[in-house]
Write an enzyme that holds these catalytic residues in place. Sequence first.
Site, short mmCIF file in Angstrom:
data_model
loop_
_atom_site.label_atom_id
_atom_site.label_comp_id
_atom_site.label_asym_id
_atom_site.label_seq_id
_atom_site.Cartn_x
_atom_site.Cartn_y
_atom_site.Cartn_z
N ALA A 12 -49.99 4.37 14.08
CA ALA A 12 -49.48 3.00 14.14
C ALA A 12 -50.59 1.96 14.03
CB ALA A 12 -48.69 2.78 15.43
N SER A 13 -51.83 2.40 13.81
CA SER A 13 -52.93 1.43 13.70
C SER A 13 -52.91 0.70 12.36
CB SER A 13 -54.27 2.15 13.89
OG SER A 13 -54.32 3.33 13.13
N ARG A 14 -52.32 1.37 11.35
CA ARG A 14 -52.38 0.79 9.99
C ARG A 14 -51.09 1.11 9.23
NH1 ARG A 14 -56.09 3.65 6.97
NH2 ARG A 14 -56.57 5.23 8.52
N VAL A 63 -53.34 14.09 16.43
CA VAL A 63 -52.00 14.69 16.53
C VAL A 63 -52.04 16.20 16.26
CG1 VAL A 63 -50.85 12.51 15.92
CG2 VAL A 63 -51.32 14.21 14.12
N ASN A 89 -45.30 9.58 12.28
CA ASN A 89 -45.69 8.92 11.02
C ASN A 89 -47.11 9.28 10.59
OD1 ASN A 89 -45.85 6.42 9.05
ND2 ASN A 89 -47.53 6.18 10.50
N SER A 141 -41.92 12.40 2.65
CA SER A 141 -42.33 11.75 1.39
C SER A 141 -41.42 12.26 0.27
CB SER A 141 -43.78 12.10 1.07
OG SER A 141 -44.07 11.76 -0.28
N TYR A 154 -50.07 18.67 0.60
CA TYR A 154 -49.32 17.52 1.14
C TYR A 154 -47.81 17.72 0.95
CZ TYR A 154 -48.07 12.53 1.64
OH TYR A 154 -47.52 11.34 2.03
N ALA A 156 -46.20 20.51 0.59
CA ALA A 156 -45.75 21.59 1.47
C ALA A 156 -45.56 21.07 2.90
CB ALA A 156 -46.74 22.74 1.46
N LYS A 158 -44.88 18.02 3.78
CA LYS A 158 -43.75 17.09 3.83
C LYS A 158 -42.41 17.81 3.66
CE LYS A 158 -46.14 13.35 4.57
NZ LYS A 158 -45.98 12.61 5.83
N ILE A 187 -45.93 3.57 -1.50
CA ILE A 187 -45.96 2.36 -0.67
C ILE A 187 -47.39 1.83 -0.70
CG2 ILE A 187 -45.48 1.44 1.64
CD1 ILE A 187 -43.00 2.77 0.30
#
Length: 246
Positions: A12-14, A63, A89, A141, A154, A156, A158, A187
């Site tokens: 949530a920092s960015r 995480v 996220n 994604s 990536y 795999a 997602k 995005i």
Amino acid sequence: MMKGKTALVTGASRGIGRAIALALAKEGMNLAVVYAGNAAAAQETVQSICALGVEAKAYACDVADYDAVGALCKQVVADLGPIYALVNNAGITRDRLAAQLRQEDFDAVINVNLKGAFHFIRHTYSGFLRQREGRILNITSVVGLSGNAGQANYAASKAGLIGLTKSVAKELAPRGITVNAIAPGFIDTDMTRQMPQAARDALTARIPLGRLGLAQDVADLAAFLCSERASYITGAVLPVDGGLAM
Ligand code: NAP
């Protein structure tokens, strides 16, 4: 009602995570802002949230570290009360063609993107069961649905998140807890700003709505899915991609 309840948003920092945290704060939620190492960015997010008149605290945590996530979840409950909304996220990329992909790059992406979400679900699960209410949201994604050359690790991770989402949705539905995934397209964040301009232009040309998405486009759906109004939606994978996946 979301007002006065606590949301925990990883990454949530960015970028998208920050936009989601702010959108939930605008609905009156208190926020646990989880980040990896960018303390200045996390503090900026916290200040913007507090300016909205709710509580927020930043927590540095990898995480991918199961035990650290367990300790963090306990700390958040002690600081801000029971977690009503969990938003997984945090995510990274380590792009390379599969032929050149190093084992450590495969593992790093799986450990953060997929196992990271599992770690938070595992450590909040019994709290959700006790509460008999709540929301879990996983940020996957479009490439988890379609695959993407150069992103085997990536994609795999997602795709795995989608299986995780649907399985946990089935487990928690009898308790009234919904579990959904958002599948963003491309995005405009630090993650996509790493791409060369020519690649960004080529991508934009493939998007039916003709532009990259904004973090806010994803955050608006996230806030809806965390609200009462979305109480009959679970196990869903919802694209926010300007039509890219159709
Ligand atoms: P971003 O701008 O690169 O931000 C990544 C966030 O994740 C940062 O807050 C970062 O913290 C945090 N993070 C990274 N590794 C972590 C770890 N090991 N432990 C804790 N936090 C960690 O990314 P984004 O573009 O907003 O993407 C957010 C999510 O959306 C990701 O899961 C991504 O895969 C997904 N997504 C993005 C796009 C896109 O086009 N941007 C498209 C589809 C899906 P620090 O600030 O401390 O580094």
